[in-house]
Scaffold this motif. Structure first.
Motif, mmCIF file in Angstrom:
data_model
loop_
_atom_site.group_PDB
_atom_site.id
_atom_site.type_symbol
_atom_site.label_atom_id
_atom_site.label_comp_id
_atom_site.label_asym_id
_atom_site.label_seq_id
_atom_site.Cartn_x
_atom_site.Cartn_y
_atom_site.Cartn_z
ATOM 1 N N PHE A 85 34.936 30.404 39.492
ATOM 2 C CA PHE A 85 35.936 30.746 40.498
ATOM 3 C C PHE A 85 36.687 29.511 40.977
ATOM 4 O O PHE A 85 37.893 29.550 41.209
ATOM 5 C CB PHE A 85 35.270 31.453 41.694
ATOM 6 N N GLU A 86 35.973 28.415 41.106
ATOM 7 C CA GLU A 86 36.566 27.174 41.621
ATOM 8 C C GLU A 86 37.785 26.736 40.820
ATOM 9 O O GLU A 86 38.747 26.214 41.369
ATOM 10 C CB GLU A 86 35.505 26.074 41.614
ATOM 11 N N THR A 87 37.760 26.967 39.508
ATOM 12 C CA THR A 87 38.869 26.539 38.651
ATOM 13 C C THR A 87 39.723 27.702 38.147
ATOM 14 O O THR A 87 40.769 27.473 37.542
ATOM 15 C CB THR A 87 38.339 25.760 37.431
ATOM 16 N N HIS A 88 39.281 28.949 38.395
ATOM 17 C CA HIS A 88 40.005 30.106 37.861
ATOM 18 C C HIS A 88 40.117 31.238 38.881
ATOM 19 O O HIS A 88 39.899 32.405 38.560
ATOM 20 C CB HIS A 88 39.298 30.614 36.593
ATOM 21 N N GLU A 89 40.472 30.896 40.098
ATOM 22 C CA GLU A 89 40.617 31.910 41.141
ATOM 23 C C GLU A 89 41.611 32.989 40.726
ATOM 24 O O GLU A 89 41.464 34.155 41.079
ATOM 25 C CB GLU A 89 41.064 31.253 42.446
ATOM 26 N N ASP A 90 42.605 32.627 39.952
ATOM 27 C CA ASP A 90 43.641 33.559 39.502
ATOM 28 C C ASP A 90 43.367 34.057 38.076
ATOM 29 O O ASP A 90 44.281 34.275 37.296
ATOM 30 C CB ASP A 90 45.011 32.898 39.582
ATOM 31 N N LEU A 91 42.104 34.277 37.739
ATOM 32 C CA LEU A 91 41.719 34.645 36.378
ATOM 33 C C LEU A 91 42.453 35.880 35.875
ATOM 34 O O LEU A 91 42.946 35.887 34.748
ATOM 35 C CB LEU A 91 40.201 34.858 36.294
ATOM 36 N N ALA A 92 42.538 36.932 36.672
ATOM 37 C CA ALA A 92 43.203 38.153 36.218
ATOM 38 C C ALA A 92 44.654 37.869 35.830
ATOM 39 O O ALA A 92 45.144 38.371 34.812
ATOM 40 C CB ALA A 92 43.131 39.231 37.287
ATOM 41 N N HIS A 93 45.328 37.047 36.614
ATOM 42 C CA HIS A 93 46.711 36.680 36.299
ATOM 43 C C HIS A 93 46.780 35.906 34.976
ATOM 44 O O HIS A 93 47.647 36.175 34.138
ATOM 45 C CB HIS A 93 47.305 35.861 37.445
ATOM 46 N N LEU A 94 45.856 34.976 34.788
ATOM 47 C CA LEU A 94 45.798 34.193 33.557
ATOM 48 C C LEU A 94 45.554 35.092 32.349
ATOM 49 O O LEU A 94 46.202 34.954 31.303
ATOM 50 C CB LEU A 94 44.700 33.132 33.657
ATOM 51 N N VAL A 95 44.625 36.035 32.492
ATOM 52 C CA VAL A 95 44.320 36.961 31.399
ATOM 53 C C VAL A 95 45.548 37.817 31.094
ATOM 54 O O VAL A 95 45.900 38.024 29.930
ATOM 55 C CB VAL A 95 43.098 37.839 31.743
ATOM 56 N N LYS A 96 46.226 38.316 32.125
ATOM 57 C CA LYS A 96 47.415 39.143 31.924
ATOM 58 C C LYS A 96 48.520 38.352 31.235
ATOM 59 O O LYS A 96 49.208 38.883 30.348
ATOM 60 C CB LYS A 96 47.903 39.721 33.262
#
Length: 186
Positions: A85-96
C-alpha cells in the motif's frame, strides 16, 4: 477540523499479533488490492497486460506470481492484484491504466483483511480452519476456501508461511477462528 486516525480491520492503531506455540498470526494492513476480470474476447490482451504489470507470467489456476506486485488466480480469466500500500495506494488506477478496455477493474483494498500465519505448526492450524489440503500447497499456490463460513483465499508464501484473505467486514470473526484454531492445534 477533524483529527482522523487510521485503524486496522480489527480496530487498532497497530496491527494485531498473536503467538501460540510455534505459530504467529499477524494482521497485515499495508496491502493494496484490485480485482481484474477480462472482458469477453479480450482474455489474451488482459493476460498480457497483467503479466506486464506483475513482471511474470499471469498465474494459472491455483497459483500466484509476480513481485513486488503479485497476482493470484480467483476464477476463469480473473485475478486479484496485490501490492504494498505504501508504494501503490492507487493500485486499481494503475491496473486500469495497464488493462485499458480489455478488463473490468475494481478497487478491493478496504474490502479484505489479510492475516499472515507463520511457524512450524501452521499446517495443523490450517487443517482445523478449512478443508484445503495445505500440506500439498507449495510456495506460489493460492486457493479459495471457506473458513468459519466465510469465503477466503489462502496463499502459500513459503514453507510454513501462509496468508489468509477474508472479508474485512468479518475480520473479528475470522481472527477469532484463527486464534481458536491455533490454541486448539498447538
Amino acid at each position: 477540523m477533524h483529527d482522523l486516525v487510521a485503524i486496522t480491520a480489527l480496530g487498532g492503531t497497530e496491527p494485531k499479533i498473536d503467538r501460540v506455540g510455534s505459530v504467529t498470526c499477524t494482521e497485515t494492513p499495508g496491502v493494496a488490492l484490485a480485482s481484474v476480470a477480462a472482458r469477453q474476447r479480450r482474455e489474451d490482451k488482459t493476460r498480457s497486460a497483467v503479466s506486464q504489470l506483475i513482471g511474470a507470467e499471469t498465474p494459472a489456476v491455483g497459483q500466484f506470481t509476480g513481485g513486488p506486485i503479485i497476482a493470484f488466480w480467483t476464477g476463469p480469466d480473473q485475478w486479484m492484484i496485490e501490492a504494498p500500500f505504501e508504494t501503490h495506494e492507487d493500485l486499481a488506477h494503475l491496473v486500469k491504466e495497464n488493462t485499458g478496455d480489455t478488463a473490468s477493474v475494481s478497487e478491493q483494498t478496504d474490502a479484505w483483511v489479510r492475516f499472515d500465519l507463520d511457524g512450524e505448526g501452521v499446517l495443523a492450524v490450517l487443517e482445523l480452519l478449512s478443508s484445503l489440503d495445505c500440506r500439498k500447497m507449495a510456495a506460489g499456490a493460492a486457493s479459495r476456501t471457506s473458513i468459519h463460513h466465510l469465503g477466503c483465499f489462502v496463499l502459500c508464501r513459503a514453507s510454513g508461511s501462509f496468508s489468509v484473505y477474508g472479508p474485512r467486514s468479518s475480520a473479528g470473526s475470522l481472527h477469532h477462528a484463527i486464534v481458536a484454531a491455533m490454541k486448539s492445534a498447538l
